[in-house]
Enzyme design. Structure first.
Site, PDB file in Angstrom:
ATOM      1  N   LYS A   1       0.318  -1.565  -0.444  1.00 45.61           N
ATOM      2  CA  LYS A   1       0.343  -0.187  -0.192  1.00 45.61           C
ATOM      3  C   LYS A   1       0.780   1.606  -0.087  1.00 45.61           C
ATOM      4  CE  LYS A   1      -3.961  -1.755   2.247  1.00 45.61           C
ATOM      5  NZ  LYS A   1      -5.523  -1.911   3.022  1.00 45.61           N
TER       6      LYS A   1
ATOM      7  N   ASP B   1     -10.696   2.967   1.936  1.00 41.65           N
ATOM      8  CA  ASP B   1     -10.271   2.754   3.124  1.00 41.65           C
ATOM      9  C   ASP B   1     -11.329   2.853   4.122  1.00 41.65           C
ATOM     10  OD1 ASP B   1      -9.312  -0.014   2.401  1.00 41.65           O
ATOM     11  OD2 ASP B   1      -7.408   0.719   3.159  1.00 41.65           O
TER      12      ASP B   1
END
Ligand code: ATR
Length: 273
Positions: free
Chosen positions: A70, A106
């Site tokens: 990420k 997210d």
């Protein structure tokens, strides 16, 4: 049945075999009858940047990014969304004619999973200070949360996060539950194979919502304790499902829905307790 013009996307991770994203996106692809495929893409950390560029060159529409890529995904982007900058991570890449665009969905997925909870409605307490905590804290603050308290095993990490995000955010050794409208666990405690999260919920007001981003098992000890107190309890599966929506829409041009049938399909092999 794929044609020669099939739209391609996938999930990159190392390892990636545990990912439920192929099942999730595959369900949406089938529902909408798309000429598209979403595949698992195991990529070693040292190969990440070159593999991403290769996927873009091979005509992929984009990919999701999971552990441990990420942060590396952030660096490979030509452009990064404001919320990805706030989160310090990228979980969705979109390959366009203009280059590689990065987003972090997210925090969006977390807020959407709370279905009707207004972050501006009261103080929130967040347990943890890792990558997931950062995305969720940023999303809560950006949605108007009036007071956010971070509680973490390593307080220095929470203090660094609070400094970076800025706004009405503080760090505490003990969770201030008395006026909390939302309690969120972003640590791995309560996950299968990990110790349970030990926290006394008795001080929470009756209107408080308790959320756990852990989704294996689906009903964590924290969620069971919240329900035993009569509080609304939200598990981590909804965040997983909702964070996938923006990528699917960007790659395939259709806005997908999260509903009970999708939950059943994606959670079919996830233990309840
Ligand atoms: P993620 O990106 O999923 O958030 P992470 O960055 O490794 O993962 O963060 C994990 C979080 O869980 C951290 O807040 C971590 O606390 P530390 O910052 O003190 O490491 C927390 N955590 C993990 N195991 C824990 C444990 N046994 N007790 C308390 N907190 C724990």
């Amino acid at each position: 049945m794929l044609s020669g013009k099939a739209m391609l996307a996938g999930v990159t991770g190392w390892p990636v075999a545990h990912s439920r994203s192929p099942r999730l996106h595959g369900t949406w692809i089938a529902r909408h009858g798309l000429d598209a495929a979403y595949v698992p893409l195991p990529i070693r950390p040292e190969d990440f940047a070159s593999a991403i560029r290769g996927l873009a060159q091979a005509g992929f529409r984009g990919v999701n990014v999971t552990i441990p890529h990420k942060e590396a995904a952030f660096a490979v982007c030509d452009r990064v969304s404001a919320r990805a900058k706030r989160a310090g991570a990228v979980n969705t890449l979109v390959f366009t004619g203009a280059g590689i665009e990065g987003d972090c969905t997210d925090g969006f997925g977390f807020l959407a999973s709370l279905e009707g909870y207004d972050p501006a409605s009261g103080p929130a307490v967040l347990l943890g200070a890792g990558g997931a905590a950062r995305a969720i804290a940023a999303a809560l603050l950006d949605a108007g949360c009036p007071k956010l308290t971070l509680v973490n095993r390593t307080p220095a990490r929470a203090q660094a996060l609070a400094r970076e995000l800025g706004g009405p955010i503080a760090v505490s050794d003990t969770p201030p539950l008395g006026d909390a409208a939302l309690l969120v666990n972003t640590t791995s405690l309560g996950m299968s194979g990990q110790p349970p999260l030990e926290i006394d919920l008795s001080a929470l007001p009756a209107h408080a919502v308790v959320a756990d981003i852990v989704y294996v098992p689906q009903e964590t000890p924290l969620l069971l304790a919240a329900e035993a107190r009569g509080l609304r309890a939200v598990g981590g599966l909804g965040m997983l499902l909702h964070q996938a929506r923006p990528g699917f829409e960007a790659w395939f041009g259709v806005a997908p829905m999260v509903d009970d049938e999708l939950r059943r399909i994606v959670a079919a092999d996830i233990p309840t307790r």
